[in-house]
Structure formats: C-alpha cells, structure tokens
Design a protein around this motif. Structure first.
Motif, PDB file in Angstrom:
ATOM      1  N   TYR A   1      39.654  71.911   2.309  1.00  0.00           N
ATOM      2  CA  TYR A   1      40.615  72.200   1.250  1.00  0.00           C
ATOM      3  C   TYR A   1      41.015  73.671   1.308  1.00  0.00           C
ATOM      4  N   ARG A   2      42.311  73.939   1.193  1.00  0.00           N
ATOM      5  CA  ARG A   2      42.792  75.321   1.247  1.00  0.00           C
ATOM      6  C   ARG A   2      43.565  75.723  -0.004  1.00  0.00           C
ATOM      7  N   ASN A   3      44.103  74.754  -0.707  1.00  0.00           N
ATOM      8  CA  ASN A   3      44.889  74.989  -1.915  1.00  0.00           C
ATOM      9  C   ASN A   3      43.979  74.657  -3.109  1.00  0.00           C
ATOM     10  N   ILE A   4      43.091  75.605  -3.443  1.00  0.00           N
ATOM     11  CA  ILE A   4      42.014  75.372  -4.411  1.00  0.00           C
ATOM     12  C   ILE A   4      42.373  75.996  -5.758  1.00  0.00           C
TER      13      ILE A   4
ATOM     14  N   SER B   1      52.669  69.186 -13.499  1.00  0.00           N
ATOM     15  CA  SER B   1      54.022  69.666 -13.822  1.00  0.00           C
ATOM     16  C   SER B   1      54.543  70.662 -12.788  1.00  0.00           C
ATOM     17  N   ARG B   2      53.684  71.179 -11.953  1.00  0.00           N
ATOM     18  CA  ARG B   2      54.096  72.135 -10.915  1.00  0.00           C
ATOM     19  C   ARG B   2      54.820  71.432  -9.760  1.00  0.00           C
ATOM     20  N   GLY B   3      54.784  70.111  -9.744  1.00  0.00           N
ATOM     21  CA  GLY B   3      55.477  69.363  -8.691  1.00  0.00           C
ATOM     22  C   GLY B   3      54.540  68.844  -7.626  1.00  0.00           C
ATOM     23  N   LYS B   4      53.633  69.670  -7.159  1.00  0.00           N
ATOM     24  CA  LYS B   4      52.673  69.257  -6.135  1.00  0.00           C
ATOM     25  C   LYS B   4      51.291  69.669  -6.600  1.00  0.00           C
ATOM     26  N   LEU B   5      50.390  68.685  -6.631  1.00  0.00           N
ATOM     27  CA  LEU B   5      49.029  68.981  -7.038  1.00  0.00           C
ATOM     28  C   LEU B   5      48.325  69.829  -5.984  1.00  0.00           C
ATOM     29  N   PRO B   6      47.382  70.664  -6.397  1.00  0.00           N
ATOM     30  CA  PRO B   6      46.570  71.378  -5.413  1.00  0.00           C
ATOM     31  C   PRO B   6      45.691  70.377  -4.647  1.00  0.00           C
ATOM     32  N   ASP B   7      45.076  70.829  -3.553  1.00  0.00           N
ATOM     33  CA  ASP B   7      44.166  69.974  -2.785  1.00  0.00           C
ATOM     34  C   ASP B   7      42.893  69.684  -3.574  1.00  0.00           C
ATOM     35  N   ALA B   8      42.470  70.696  -4.347  1.00  0.00           N
ATOM     36  CA  ALA B   8      41.206  70.604  -5.071  1.00  0.00           C
ATOM     37  C   ALA B   8      41.307  71.439  -6.334  1.00  0.00           C
ATOM     38  N   VAL B   9      40.499  71.072  -7.330  1.00  0.00           N
ATOM     39  CA  VAL B   9      40.416  71.877  -8.541  1.00  0.00           C
ATOM     40  C   VAL B   9      38.941  72.087  -8.867  1.00  0.00           C
ATOM     41  N   PHE B  10      38.609  73.335  -9.134  1.00  0.00           N
ATOM     42  CA  PHE B  10      37.252  73.716  -9.522  1.00  0.00           C
ATOM     43  C   PHE B  10      37.287  73.934 -11.030  1.00  0.00           C
ATOM     44  N   CYS B  11      36.651  73.041 -11.764  1.00  0.00           N
ATOM     45  CA  CYS B  11      36.640  73.120 -13.229  1.00  0.00           C
ATOM     46  C   CYS B  11      35.469  73.988 -13.668  1.00  0.00           C
ATOM     47  N   ALA B  12      35.674  75.289 -13.588  1.00  0.00           N
ATOM     48  CA  ALA B  12      34.639  76.231 -14.002  1.00  0.00           C
ATOM     49  C   ALA B  12      34.459  76.201 -15.507  1.00  0.00           C
ATOM     50  N   SER B  13      35.369  75.552 -16.194  1.00  0.00           N
ATOM     51  CA  SER B  13      35.279  75.374 -17.640  1.00  0.00           C
ATOM     52  C   SER B  13      34.286  74.277 -18.010  1.00  0.00           C
ATOM     53  N   GLY B  14      33.694  73.636 -17.024  1.00  0.00           N
ATOM     54  CA  GLY B  14      32.602  72.711 -17.279  1.00  0.00           C
ATOM     55  C   GLY B  14      32.860  71.269 -16.894  1.00  0.00           C
TER      56      GLY B  14
END
Length: 173
Positions: free
Chosen positions: A16-19, A78-91
């Motif tokens: 993954y590069r678009n994190i 809503s940005r049009g293209k989802l990232p490859d991955a999301v890090f939910c540091a919010s828990g």
C-alpha cells in the motif's frame, strides 16, 4: 509514535502506498497529546518510507466512536477515489464504523481498502473481517503507572517505563 510506525510500515510492506490517517480530535494544543503524537508518528513513518504527505489523506474525527468512523468513510469516499489503506489511529471503534460504512457501499475490506485500528479492543477479533490493529497493553500500563507512583512517594521521581505496542494481524489489512 512507535505504534504508528509499526502500522504504516506493515501497510507499506503489504504494497500500500496511498495510506490515509483517521486521527482523534486534536482540540488540545498541548504538545504530547495522544492525537498529536500519533500524527507525528504517521508523518515520520511516511518520511522514512519516502512517501509524500498529502494533507487530504488526514481526517480528524470528532470522537472515538463508530459514528466518527462512518463520517471518515464518507469523507474519503467524497474525494472521488478511496485511498489504498486507512490507519484509524482514532481507535478500533472508528475503524469498525469505517468498515461497516464501506461494506454498506459495496467497498470490500481488505480487497478494495485495507483498514487498521488502534487499541485491540476485545471486539476487534469479533467483527468480520477481523480487525488488524495495534495492541496497547493498557492493563500493564495501568499497573506499571501505579507501581511508578508508589515508588515516587518513597523514592522521588523515578525512571520512565516504555511499553511497546504491537501489531495484531487479522483480516482487515
């Protein structure tokens, strides 16, 4: 910061590069607050890996609950293209809200987007897919804090105790 580095490195090593980052509320300007430290850890990990920082890939949650995760998904969608991955540091709870919102819109986890949480709450292993997350040993940290406080009463301020976070791999990333 160490937990952030572990999570970003894991995603990077999986290709993954678009994190993206979902971070907790940073309403406090106090240095050393948890959301601030996690943001710094994210930025440092991106820099070490040679990944460019994109401010639009950072979403600040209003809380640490599933509704905030749903709102985070809506923001990234809503940005049009989802990232490859999301890090939910919010828990973990925001990660679960994010996953539920994604799946409701036909977005597959981890095939279309990988998701990592933070905390390793008991529910993280019960959801489908199981939530890959950063485990904090909160019980150990609480006990250690008590020991350090008791020692400080007798001996004055003591040493710092560092409890290393660890990656728990499950199905979401």
């Amino acid at each position: 910061q160490q937990g952030m580095s572990i999570g970003v490195n894991y995603l990077y090593n999986k290709g993954y590069r678009n994190i993206a980052l979902m971070n907790g509320p940073t309403g406090s300007t106090e240095p050393g607050s948890v959301p601030s430290e996690r943001l710094i850890g994210y930025l440092m990990a991106l820099h070490r890996l040679g990944l460019a920082f994109d401010e639009s890939l950072v979403y600040e949650t209003s809380d640490y609950d599933t509704d905030s995760g749903i709102h985070g998904f809506e923001y990234f969608a809503s940005r049009g293209k989802l990232p490859d991955a999301v890090f939910c540091a919010s828990g973990d709870m925001t990660a679960i809200g994010f996953i539920n919102a994604a799946m409701a819109k036909g977005v597959r986890v981890p095939e279309d987007i990988a998701v990592i949480g933070y905390d390793d709450l008991p529910v993280a292993g019960l959801v489908n897919p199981g939530l890959t997350t950063i485990r904090q040993r909160l019980m150990i940290a609480g006990a250690a804090t008590l020991v350090l406080a008791l020692e400080a009463v007798s001996n004055g301020p003591g040493e710092n105790l560092v409890i290393m976070p660890e990656l728990v791999q499950r199905g979401s990333a």
